[in-house]
Design a protein around this motif. Structure first.
Motif, PDB file in Angstrom:
ATOM      1  N   PRO A 164      34.640  27.746  40.831  1.00 63.77           N
ATOM      2  CA  PRO A 164      34.187  28.327  41.965  1.00 63.77           C
ATOM      3  C   PRO A 164      32.997  26.691  43.378  1.00 63.77           C
ATOM      4  O   PRO A 164      33.632  26.530  44.639  1.00 63.77           O
ATOM      5  N   GLU A 165      33.290  25.249  42.542  1.00 58.00           N
ATOM      6  CA  GLU A 165      32.481  24.073  43.214  1.00 58.00           C
ATOM      7  C   GLU A 165      33.929  24.485  44.161  1.00 58.00           C
ATOM      8  O   GLU A 165      33.363  23.486  45.186  1.00 58.00           O
ATOM      9  N   VAL A 166      35.303  23.861  44.095  1.00 61.54           N
ATOM     10  CA  VAL A 166      36.064  23.991  44.859  1.00 61.54           C
ATOM     11  C   VAL A 166      35.694  25.060  46.036  1.00 61.54           C
ATOM     12  O   VAL A 166      36.401  24.021  46.877  1.00 61.54           O
ATOM     13  N   THR A 167      36.607  25.923  45.298  1.00 63.44           N
ATOM     14  CA  THR A 167      36.387  26.357  46.563  1.00 63.44           C
ATOM     15  C   THR A 167      35.346  27.163  47.415  1.00 63.44           C
ATOM     16  O   THR A 167      35.048  27.535  48.781  1.00 63.44           O
ATOM     17  N   ALA A 168      33.844  26.289  47.744  1.00 58.39           N
ATOM     18  CA  ALA A 168      33.149  26.400  47.918  1.00 58.39           C
ATOM     19  C   ALA A 168      33.397  25.657  49.206  1.00 58.39           C
ATOM     20  O   ALA A 168      32.224  25.814  50.363  1.00 58.39           O
TER      21      ALA A 168
END
Length: 283
Positions: A164-168
């Motif tokens: 999720p931190e990457v796709t954010a």
């Protein structure tokens, strides 16, 4: 940054293993720093003249340099290739988002600084699993809203692209520049580096570019691998043919004749056992 092992690359801006840049997954993401055990990222830092290292790192690095003095040149050639490749991706290739896997400790101009010189506003996510690397990386986030640092394991590529931190920050519907500098040689054959790269590519959109650097097998680097094995630091130099296989499925990028091409098995510098490639995922 990039570098997690004495052969990973270490850049001085955001923090893995050879490395790259770079740790592949054996550290304790987010855990306490283990100053008593040699770290690939910290050894790389030491070889580049950095100060983020401890006595065990320096001791093993010095022994490795005695076994293979070329390591001191290898880490610098790796960093130069990192700068050259990222400038190419941000400039000629038009990439505006970057995933630096096995980023290593900061060492001078980092990936974010390099790409934003060519393309202001580019987004960068650093991925590593070394606690010290992540601590340095996250310290930069307070001054850069287009950057993030994520604790993740290269051996779980799907977990990286779905994090999720990457796709954010990274939009996987648009091309991504993925940096794998001096990190794949921190994976053993049993861990299937070719399969890991293939699964990573499966999660990238067409037009994405992948940059790889990998230590080439020589008697000196074989001796280093034995030293590292005794200290439980993974390092697996490979032949040119074995390294070329890792870029299978990528189209060679040849806009700059000075840049090594995937599958060609070219050294970045003729006198240094480090193979580099830049490839594009076809449509």
């Amino acid at each position: 940054m990039t570098s997690g092992s004495v052969l990973s690359r270490s850049r001085r801006a955001v923090p893995a293993h050879a490395g790259r840049r770079a740790s592949a997954g054996r550290e304790n993401p987010g855990g306490a720093v283990d100053a008593a055990t040699p770290s690939a990222a910290r050894m790389y830092d030491y070889m580049l003249g950095g100060k983020d290292n401890y006595a065990p790192d320096r001791d093993l690095a010095d022994r490795a340099l005695l076994a293979a003095p070329v390591l001191s040149r290898l880490v610098r050639v790796n960093r130069a290739f990192l700068r050259q490749a990222t400038r190419h991706l941000a400039g000629q290739a038009g990439i505006r988002q970057f995933l630096d896997i096995g980023c290593g400790l900061p060492a001078g101009d980092d990936v974010g600084q390099t790409v934003r010189t060519a393309a202001p506003g580019s987004r960068v996510v650093y991925v590593d699993n070394d606690p010290m690397v992540l601590s340095h990386a996250r310290a930069l986030l307070a001054v850069d809203g287009d950057t993030d640092a994520v604790a993740a394991d290269l051996r779980d590529p799907a977990g990286i692209v779905r994090h999720p931190e990457v796709t954010a920050l990274i939009d996987f519907s648009e091309p991504v520049g993925v940096l794998l500098l001096s990190v794949l040689h921190s994976l053993t054959d049993a861990e299937d580096p070719r399969g890991i790269v293939a699964r990573l590519l499966a999660g990238l959109p067409p037009g994405s570019h992948v940059v790889v650097s990998h230590a080439e097998r020589t008697p000196g680097l074989d001796a280093v691998a034995e030293l590292y094995q005794e200290a439980d630091v993974p390092f697996a130099p490979r032949t040119r043919e074995e390294i070329a296989v890792l870029s299978a499925g990528l189209e060679p990028v040849g806009a700059d004749p000075a840049l090594p091409l995937p599958g060609h098995g070219r050294r970045i510098n003729a006198e240094v056992p480090l193979i580099g490639s830049i490839g594009r995922k076809p449509a």
